[in-house]
Design an enzyme around this catalytic site. Structure first.
Site, PDB file in Angstrom:
ATOM      1  N   HIS A 131     -31.024  18.381 -20.336  1.00 54.20           N
ATOM      2  CA  HIS A 131     -31.580  17.826 -19.277  1.00 54.20           C
ATOM      3  C   HIS A 131     -32.711  18.689 -18.903  1.00 54.20           C
ATOM      4  O   HIS A 131     -32.034  19.682 -17.973  1.00 54.20           O
ATOM      5  CB  HIS A 131     -31.120  15.869 -18.460  1.00 54.20           C
ATOM      6  CG  HIS A 131     -30.754  16.483 -17.861  1.00 54.20           C
ATOM      7  ND1 HIS A 131     -29.374  16.841 -18.068  1.00 54.20           N
ATOM      8  CD2 HIS A 131     -30.996  17.104 -16.501  1.00 54.20           C
ATOM      9  CE1 HIS A 131     -28.727  16.809 -16.967  1.00 54.20           C
ATOM     10  NE2 HIS A 131     -29.466  17.410 -15.793  1.00 54.20           N
ATOM     11  N   LYS A 145     -26.574  22.585 -20.893  1.00 53.35           N
ATOM     12  CA  LYS A 145     -27.501  20.959 -20.114  1.00 53.35           C
ATOM     13  C   LYS A 145     -28.045  20.673 -21.110  1.00 53.35           C
ATOM     14  O   LYS A 145     -29.155  21.631 -21.812  1.00 53.35           O
ATOM     15  CB  LYS A 145     -28.427  22.029 -19.079  1.00 53.35           C
ATOM     16  CG  LYS A 145     -29.004  21.332 -18.035  1.00 53.35           C
ATOM     17  CD  LYS A 145     -30.067  21.820 -17.098  1.00 53.35           C
ATOM     18  CE  LYS A 145     -30.418  20.868 -15.731  1.00 53.35           C
ATOM     19  NZ  LYS A 145     -31.181  21.320 -15.162  1.00 53.35           N
TER      20      LYS A 145
END
Length: 231
Positions: free
Chosen positions: A110, A108
């Site tokens: 963000h 991921k």
């Protein structure tokens, strides 16, 4: 004999059958092998089932590895609910706070970034890995480097051991040893199971009423292990 089998192991075998997690019949495994039994931890779907499952894992982990660990790592995806249920149960049974951690299949970029989900893993942490079942040990090839990469040196994070639900007791892909023994030999940490297929046969056939594992099914299981059993 059941007399010598820990009570929670016999209860776990009955629990797997009751939840239809452990099934008997004719199944084609990912390895291509045709097996007379199959285990699918994805069939644990209710709160009560996951609550009981976590307690069985917690008891087995405590019996095999004790309390000297900090993090329970459940590889995505099935390992996520296993690790969460077990850290809750471990605290309830033994009064110790264990952190849960898992990995993401995709990193991921963000918000809560990175490859890990749940707790971070840092220098000095001692980790137990939890999975449903290991037939070939392939998943550990992916999990091991993720965990070891969290420290600032190769030995900064220690893997205490691996706990799975069921030891299928069949040979791995590379040797005639079972997958759990292959893992221990290759990575240097103990790989254990709550129960083995020998325990299952003892509970449901040798010392059981033979309603689930019948004489005919026992012959099929014996034939399977003659071909694929660990040596």
């Amino acid at each position: 004999m059941i007399f010598f089998m820990e009570r929670y192991k016999k209860e776990f075998i009955d629990f797997m059958v009751e939840c239809r997690v452990l099934k008997f019949g004719s199944f084609t495994l990912k390895s291509g092998r045709h097996s007379p039994f199959f285990m699918n931890a994805g069939a644990y779907v209710t709160g009560s089932q996951l609550g009981r499952l976590g307690k069985f894992y917690a008891q087995a982990i405590h019996d095999n590895f004790g309390d000297d660990f900090d993090v329970l790592f459940g590889p995505a995806y099935k390992g996520i609910p296993l690790s969460v249920a077990t850290v809750i149960a471990y605290h309830e049974l033994y009064g110790k706070e264990i952190r849960y951690c898992s990995n993401r299949k995709e990193i991921k970029d963000h918000g809560d970034t990175g490859i890990l989900l749940g707790s971070s893993i840092g220098v000095g942490d001692r980790v137990v890995i939890i999975e449903d079942v290991t037939t070939s040990g392939k998943s550990i090839e992916e999990t091991y480097p993720i965990i070891k990469a969290q420290g600032n040196a190769p030995d900064a994070v220690k893997i205490v051991g691996l706990m799975v639900s069921l030891n299928r007791m069949e040979r791995g892909l590379e040797t005639t040893k079972c997958a759990l023994d292959e893992i221990t030999e290759r990575y240097g940490f103990p790989a254990r199971a709550i129960v083995s297929m020998q325990d299952v046969v003892d509970a449901l056939y040798t010392d059981g009423d033979r309603k689930i594992i019948t004489d005919e099914l026992k012959k099929e299981i014996d034939a399977y292990y003659r071909e694929w059993g660990a040596r």
